[in-house]
Design a protein around this motif. Structure first.
Motif, PDB file in Angstrom:
ATOM      1  N   ASP A 321      35.323  20.315  -0.798  1.00  0.00           N
ATOM      2  CA  ASP A 321      36.297  21.022  -0.351  1.00  0.00           C
ATOM      3  C   ASP A 321      36.593  22.453  -0.419  1.00  0.00           C
ATOM      4  N   MET A 322      35.853  22.999  -1.457  1.00  0.00           N
ATOM      5  CA  MET A 322      35.840  24.235  -1.646  1.00  0.00           C
ATOM      6  C   MET A 322      34.998  25.329  -0.457  1.00  0.00           C
ATOM      7  N   LEU A 323      34.059  24.687   0.017  1.00  0.00           N
ATOM      8  CA  LEU A 323      33.372  25.157   1.232  1.00  0.00           C
ATOM      9  C   LEU A 323      34.078  24.544   2.648  1.00  0.00           C
ATOM     10  N   ASP A 324      35.104  23.568   2.591  1.00  0.00           N
ATOM     11  CA  ASP A 324      35.765  23.224   3.682  1.00  0.00           C
ATOM     12  C   ASP A 324      34.540  22.584   4.526  1.00  0.00           C
ATOM     13  N   GLY A 325      33.740  21.761   3.863  1.00  0.00           N
ATOM     14  CA  GLY A 325      32.658  20.750   4.435  1.00  0.00           C
ATOM     15  C   GLY A 325      33.076  19.535   4.902  1.00  0.00           C
ATOM     16  N   ASP A 326      32.134  18.959   5.765  1.00  0.00           N
ATOM     17  CA  ASP A 326      32.365  17.638   5.994  1.00  0.00           C
ATOM     18  C   ASP A 326      31.740  16.643   5.144  1.00  0.00           C
ATOM     19  N   ALA A 327      30.596  17.164   4.409  1.00  0.00           N
ATOM     20  CA  ALA A 327      29.822  16.218   3.524  1.00  0.00           C
ATOM     21  C   ALA A 327      29.378  16.982   2.529  1.00  0.00           C
ATOM     22  N   GLY A 391      20.111  11.757  10.841  1.00  0.00           N
ATOM     23  CA  GLY A 391      20.845  10.602  11.445  1.00  0.00           C
ATOM     24  C   GLY A 391      22.143  10.822  10.947  1.00  0.00           C
ATOM     25  N   THR A 392      22.708  11.815  10.222  1.00  0.00           N
ATOM     26  CA  THR A 392      24.159  11.822   9.843  1.00  0.00           C
ATOM     27  C   THR A 392      25.083  12.608  10.901  1.00  0.00           C
ATOM     28  N   GLY A 393      24.484  13.424  11.847  1.00  0.00           N
ATOM     29  CA  GLY A 393      25.250  14.309  12.519  1.00  0.00           C
ATOM     30  C   GLY A 393      25.486  15.690  11.949  1.00  0.00           C
ATOM     31  N   MET A 394      25.210  15.793  10.771  1.00  0.00           N
ATOM     32  CA  MET A 394      25.347  17.183  10.405  1.00  0.00           C
ATOM     33  C   MET A 394      24.427  18.174  10.879  1.00  0.00           C
ATOM     34  N   ARG A 395      24.872  19.486  11.003  1.00  0.00           N
ATOM     35  CA  ARG A 395      24.158  20.473  11.689  1.00  0.00           C
ATOM     36  C   ARG A 395      23.761  21.600  10.777  1.00  0.00           C
ATOM     37  N   SER A 396      24.841  22.027  10.097  1.00  0.00           N
ATOM     38  CA  SER A 396      24.735  23.105   8.982  1.00  0.00           C
ATOM     39  C   SER A 396      24.807  22.758   7.446  1.00  0.00           C
ATOM     40  N   VAL A 397      24.037  23.363   6.792  1.00  0.00           N
ATOM     41  CA  VAL A 397      23.934  22.775   5.217  1.00  0.00           C
ATOM     42  C   VAL A 397      23.733  24.103   4.412  1.00  0.00           C
ATOM     43  N   VAL A 398      24.165  24.190   3.180  1.00  0.00           N
ATOM     44  CA  VAL A 398      23.987  25.127   2.266  1.00  0.00           C
ATOM     45  C   VAL A 398      23.368  24.163   0.963  1.00  0.00           C
ATOM     46  N   THR A 399      22.513  24.523   0.482  1.00  0.00           N
ATOM     47  CA  THR A 399      22.002  23.974  -0.867  1.00  0.00           C
ATOM     48  C   THR A 399      21.724  24.957  -1.953  1.00  0.00           C
ATOM     49  N   VAL A 400      22.256  24.647  -3.277  1.00  0.00           N
ATOM     50  CA  VAL A 400      21.751  25.414  -4.423  1.00  0.00           C
ATOM     51  C   VAL A 400      21.160  24.729  -5.633  1.00  0.00           C
ATOM     52  N   PRO A 401      20.313  25.275  -6.392  1.00  0.00           N
ATOM     53  CA  PRO A 401      19.790  24.545  -7.584  1.00  0.00           C
ATOM     54  C   PRO A 401      20.715  24.468  -8.603  1.00  0.00           C
ATOM     55  N   TYR A 422      27.715  28.223   7.628  1.00  0.00           N
ATOM     56  CA  TYR A 422      27.618  28.776   6.366  1.00  0.00           C
ATOM     57  C   TYR A 422      26.693  29.971   6.472  1.00  0.00           C
ATOM     58  N   SER A 423      26.849  30.969   5.533  1.00  0.00           N
ATOM     59  CA  SER A 423      25.805  32.112   5.184  1.00  0.00           C
ATOM     60  C   SER A 423      25.699  32.356   3.878  1.00  0.00           C
ATOM     61  N   ASN A 424      25.339  33.375   3.537  1.00  0.00           N
ATOM     62  CA  ASN A 424      24.766  33.731   2.168  1.00  0.00           C
ATOM     63  C   ASN A 424      25.924  34.042   1.172  1.00  0.00           C
ATOM     64  N   GLU A 425      27.188  34.372   2.004  1.00  0.00           N
ATOM     65  CA  GLU A 425      28.436  34.411   1.030  1.00  0.00           C
ATOM     66  C   GLU A 425      28.812  32.862   0.479  1.00  0.00           C
ATOM     67  N   GLU A 426      28.650  32.034   1.177  1.00  0.00           N
ATOM     68  CA  GLU A 426      28.796  30.457   0.882  1.00  0.00           C
ATOM     69  C   GLU A 426      27.984  30.016  -0.198  1.00  0.00           C
ATOM     70  N   ALA A 427      26.748  30.577   0.048  1.00  0.00           N
ATOM     71  CA  ALA A 427      25.677  30.040  -0.751  1.00  0.00           C
ATOM     72  C   ALA A 427      25.945  30.616  -2.243  1.00  0.00           C
ATOM     73  N   LEU A 428      26.470  32.042  -2.410  1.00  0.00           N
ATOM     74  CA  LEU A 428      26.743  32.499  -3.474  1.00  0.00           C
ATOM     75  C   LEU A 428      27.983  31.782  -4.267  1.00  0.00           C
ATOM     76  N   ARG A 429      28.927  31.573  -3.535  1.00  0.00           N
ATOM     77  CA  ARG A 429      30.025  30.916  -4.129  1.00  0.00           C
ATOM     78  C   ARG A 429      29.822  29.465  -4.814  1.00  0.00           C
ATOM     79  N   LEU A 430      28.782  28.882  -3.859  1.00  0.00           N
ATOM     80  CA  LEU A 430      28.205  27.313  -4.347  1.00  0.00           C
ATOM     81  C   LEU A 430      27.492  27.560  -5.435  1.00  0.00           C
ATOM     82  N   GLN A 431      26.648  28.726  -5.485  1.00  0.00           N
ATOM     83  CA  GLN A 431      25.515  29.001  -6.558  1.00  0.00           C
ATOM     84  C   GLN A 431      26.577  28.996  -8.032  1.00  0.00           C
ATOM     85  N   PHE A 432      27.666  29.808  -7.884  1.00  0.00           N
ATOM     86  CA  PHE A 432      28.460  30.176  -8.946  1.00  0.00           C
ATOM     87  C   PHE A 432      29.097  29.012  -9.542  1.00  0.00           C
TER      88      PHE A 432
END
Length: 883
Positions: A321-327, A391-401, A422-432
């Motif tokens: 929900d935070m990044l308005d994603g589909d999965a 095989g899930t139909g997803m095109r873009s993804v952001v992952t953080v440890p 997604y861009s680095n900005e979303e990666a920083l929000r998700l990492q936070f």
């Protein structure tokens, strides 16, 4: 009387339900009390206060049954405002510490004394009451008020920022009565799901809803329908059988007659913006309060789930929900940080992905390691970069440890169906957000791991006890399978290897659904067994899954053509078997005494995976099971050898003696023994002459059986060499004494039998320390047929003599060992007199009937089974008209 400073009055409320139970003063009662309160409150629909009530009950019951050492009475009272729980013990003298006094109530590291502190911290109200016989501590928990009808407003947005929806937005409306049955179903619902109104009205909503079940988390459908307002995602099974993801808003209403029902508004999940309420501001509804929000609570919400699965599921939902994603997905690292295990997903086929494992390091680039944040703008440009999303139909993804003190504990990712989201900005929000949640996830993971390890230890102890309780090979195989299914796996197969030159053999198959066992066995029988590799640990075996896929494909092809009803039924069985075997299959070697004696194969249903902890537990079980199986094999082999040797000590068979009936009954004492210290024999010496013997070696078991074999073979050899009875026994005595320390004394009745032409039988007998033979005459009198002489194996020089006895037609000669005469019941013993009385009743009976009657009398003399060897030899000369 109440303690000062402690409130004892409660707000006036009508009690609508009550439940009570008493728990004994033992440690396990605390857990039982927790379960009682949890089940009671959940049954009342008070899930909002269950956790606090369980914590407080646990502390108060612990004080009663553990520290006070008395039974605890627990009473739950339901009111319209909440719930009141009372815990009473039988120790009125043990008062609670006074509030406000100088002494501390309880140190933080103490086990007792915290119950009242928790009451003060968690309960709406609480108090303590004393009576002459008991002390009662109570607490009140009020239900939280759920604001209904709160309005929200958002700013005006340009059209390109508005959420996407179909040209014709359809909102399904269903009304559900108090029993969960559908009472109304609009046209949009019929269009979305394919069911006309008359097809669903009157049926349970649960018959059509695919409600998400995450262990230990969430609210059940029945509970959600009872809440005043509920909002969230689930699925509806359409007419074609597919599950349609929906976003729903439930509102609990009542009609003019006071009858409650629930109105459900449902839209397609990708149109959730039509119904979804905007999240509230983190600061709360009162902007002037200015409380600083905890970043963890802002992301997860309060209260946070207290279990790992609930925390992970809440995390992926909030991240999506935070990044308005589909999965979104969250993976946890194994202890060695080499693999990541899928633990929670949303928007993905979680049943297919749960517990799947991926490597932490998949390559050399920065995008190939879960230890660093990564953004993939288009997965089509880098196929396989995120295997979880294939095989899930997803095109873009952001992952953080997720890291704790520099150590990788997991990975959090959010994906979208469109590229470049997604861009680095979303990666920083998700990492936070990941940094805020990592410590809580690791703490919950360690708690779960500790519980699993305690459960594993208990499981292995019980398994070891069961496996140690049998030495039967087939029962050991059955126990191995029953302990793994369904605790560790959905199905299992055990392969055994007889020796190093033998191929693995499918020995046992078990499935949690008994109807799938035959199909599973047939499928595995057509698959080449796994290689018997002694390397420890579980290894993946793909052959069953591939065979299941081939079988399912062939069945589907047949189903498309013209098939008969019987063949169609077979196709259904094949498809069900394929689904049962289509998941992950692993093989664990069964290694005992440095040799692979078999393989334990564990399997999951379609697209399911094993947890790493389960595989480690299965490996421990396989080591114990292998040793138990090998012990059963060795026991079976040694038992077979022992029985073969014992049978060689018995006479091959009784010869037919002309004019004389002969019958023998033999019983060896001890489990698994066929031969003991008692023995008998009847053999031809020469034409018209027969030798017979009945004896008793001191002791029982294999040592006595060895002397038995020596005596029986020596008697035959010496008699056929022409020696008379005394000479035979004297030479046997010398042979026994030659055994030295292995020698045992022996009582023996030996005789030679000559059937006569006049219908009688001449016997010459020597009774060396043995119970005297008894002669039953035709007139019913019983007399001894010999005199006692010294036993064998004690003295070097024996002077024995033989006695002649003539059995007239109708006479019976009974020879027994002391297992018959020394049969005991307490202080009573059958003895020679008892045996004589039994024999007197046998006039006119055949030799076999006489032996059977004697045996029956011996068995009935005492209730306990016989503990001594027993032999009964009967010889009868038939009457002349019977010959």
């Amino acid at each position: 009387m109440a303690k000062p400073g402690v409130e004892t009055r409660t707000r006036s409320s009508v009690i609508t339900a009550r439940a009570a139970a008493t728990f004994e003063p033992v440690g396990r009662s605390v857990a039982t009390a927790r379960a009682f309160v949890r089940d009671t409150l959940q049954g009342w629909g008070y899930s909002d206060v269950v956790d606090d009530a369980v914590v407080l009950t646990s502390e108060l019951v612990t004080n009663a049954v553990v520290h006070a050492g008395t039974a605890a009475d627990v009473l739950c009272l339901r009111t319209e405002h909440g719930v009141r729980v009372e815990v009473a013990d039988r120790y009125p003298e043990r008062e609670v510490p006074l509030q406000g006094v100088a002494q501390p109530v309880a140190a933080l590291d103490r086990e007792n004394g915290r119950g009242l502190l928790l009451c003060a911290a968690l309960a709406t109200r609480w108090g303590v009451e004393y009576s002459p016989t008991r002390k009662r501590v109570w607490f009140q928990l009020d239900l939280p008020e759920r604001p209904v009808g709160t309005r929200h407003a958002g700013p005006a947005l340009p059209p390109d920022l508005l959420p996407v929806a179909d040209e014709r937005v359809r909102v399904a409306v269903a009304q559900i009565d108090r029993s969960g049955a559908i009472t109304a179903w609009n046209d949009d619902a019929a269009h979305l799901f394919g069911y006309a109104s008359d097809q669903v009205v009157g049926k349970q909503l649960g018959d059509f809803a695919a409600w998400p079940h995450t262990p230990g988390t969430g609210t059940g459908l029945a509970e959600a329908l009872q809440l005043s307002r509920w909002e969230g995602s689930y699925g509806i099974r359409g007419m074609d059988g597919r599950v349609i993801p929906v976003y729903a808003s439930h509102l609990r209403v009542r009609d003019t007659h006071g009858e409650p029902s629930t109105v459900c508004l449902l839209v397609r999940d990708d149109e959730r913006a039509v119904l979804q309420s905007p999240p509230r501001a983190a600061g709360g509804d009162s902007p002037g309060e200015g409380r600083t929000a905890d970043p963890f609570e802002v992301f997860i919400g309060s209260p946070a789930p207290d279990d790992l699965d609930g925390l992970l599921q809440r995390t992926v939902e909030r991240a999506r929900d935070m990044l308005d994603g589909d999965a979104a997905f969250l993976l946890l690292a194994t202890d060695d940080e080499t693999e990541l295990e899928v633990r929670a997903t949303t928007g993905l086929p979680s049943a297919r992905q749960r517990f799947a494992r991926v490597p932490v390091e998949a390559g050399t680039s920065r995008y190939a390691s879960a230890r660093m944040p990564a953004v993939h703008e288009d997965l089509l440009a880098v196929p396989g970069a995120v295997p979880l999303l294939n095989g899930t139909g997803m095109r873009s993804v952001v992952t953080v440890p997720l890291k704790v003190e520099g150590r990788l504990t997991g990975s959090l990712g959010v994906a979208a169906e469109s590229a470049g989201r997604y861009s680095n900005e979303e990666a920083l929000r998700l990492q936070f957000a990941a940094d805020r949640i990592a410590l809580a996830v690791e703490s919950a993971r360690l708690g779960e791991l500790e519980r699993l390890r305690r459960g594993s230890l208990s499981f292995l102890v019980e398994a070891s006890d069961l496996l140690a309780g049998t030495l039967d090979r087939d029962q050991t195989l059955a126990l191995m399978a029953q302990m793994t299914v369904p605790t560790l796996a959905t199905w299992c197969a055990v392969y055994t290897i007889a020796d190093q030159s033998s191929d693995p053999y499918l020995s046992y198959v078990l499935h949690e659904d008994e109807e799938r066992i035959d199909g599973l066995k047939e499928l595995l029988s057509g698959v080449t067994p796994p290689d018997p590799v002694p390397t420890p640990g579980a290894r993946v075996w793909e052959a069953p899954g591939e065979a299941a896929q081939r079988a399912a494909l062939e069945a589907s092809r047949r189903e498309l053509g013209e098939v008969s009803s019987s063949l169609s039924s077979g196709i259904g069985t094949t498809l069900a078997t394929a689904a049962a075997v289509g998941g992950e299959t692993v093989v664990l070697p069964l290694v005992a005494r440095n040799r692979v004696i078999g393989m334990l194969t564990l399997g999951k249903p379609s697209d399911d995976h094993f947890r790493q902890e389960i595989l480690e537990l299965a490996e421990d079980l396989s080591r114990r099971a292998a040793l138990a199986l090998d012990n059963a094999r060795l026991y079976s082999e040694r038992t077979a050898i022992s029985q073969s040797l014992q049978r060689s000590l018995l006479p091959p068979g009784l010869p037919q003696v002309p004019g004389v009936e002969v019958d023998v009954i033999y019983r060896a004492a001890g489990e698994g023994n066929e031969v003991g210290g008692d023995f008998y024999d009847l053999f031809p010496i020469r034409d018209g002459a027969y030798g017979f013997a009945i004896g008793d070696v001191c002791g029982t078991g294999p040592e006595a059986a060895a002397v038995t074999g020596l005596a029986r073979h020596a008697l035959r050899l010496l008699a056929r060499e022409g020696f008379g009875g005394p000479a035979v026994l004297e030479r046997l005595n010398a042979a026994i004494l030659d055994e030295g320390a292995r020698s045992r004394f022996l009582t023996l009745l030996y005789g030679e039998l000559w059937p006569q032409e006049d219908g009688s039988a001449l016997l010459k007998v020597v009774c060396a320390g043995h119970p005297l033979p008894l002669r039953l005459r035709q007139d019913g009198t019983v007399v001894p047929a010999a005199e006692p002489q010294p036993l064998l194996g004690v003295m070097d020089d024996l002077e024995l003599y033989e006695e002649s006895v003539t059995l007239e037609p109708g006479d019976v000669l009974l020879c027994v060992t002391d297992g018959v005469t020394e049969r005991r019941e307490g202080s009573r013993m059958l003895g020679d007199d008892g045996l004589t009385e039994v024999l007197r009743t046998c006039t006119g009976l055949t030799a076999g009937a006489v032996a059977a009657r004697v045996l029956r009398a011996v068995e009935r003399f005492a209730a306990e089974p016989a503990s001594d060897d027993m032999a009964i030899l009967t010889m009868r000369v038939p009457e002349l008209h019977q010959q």
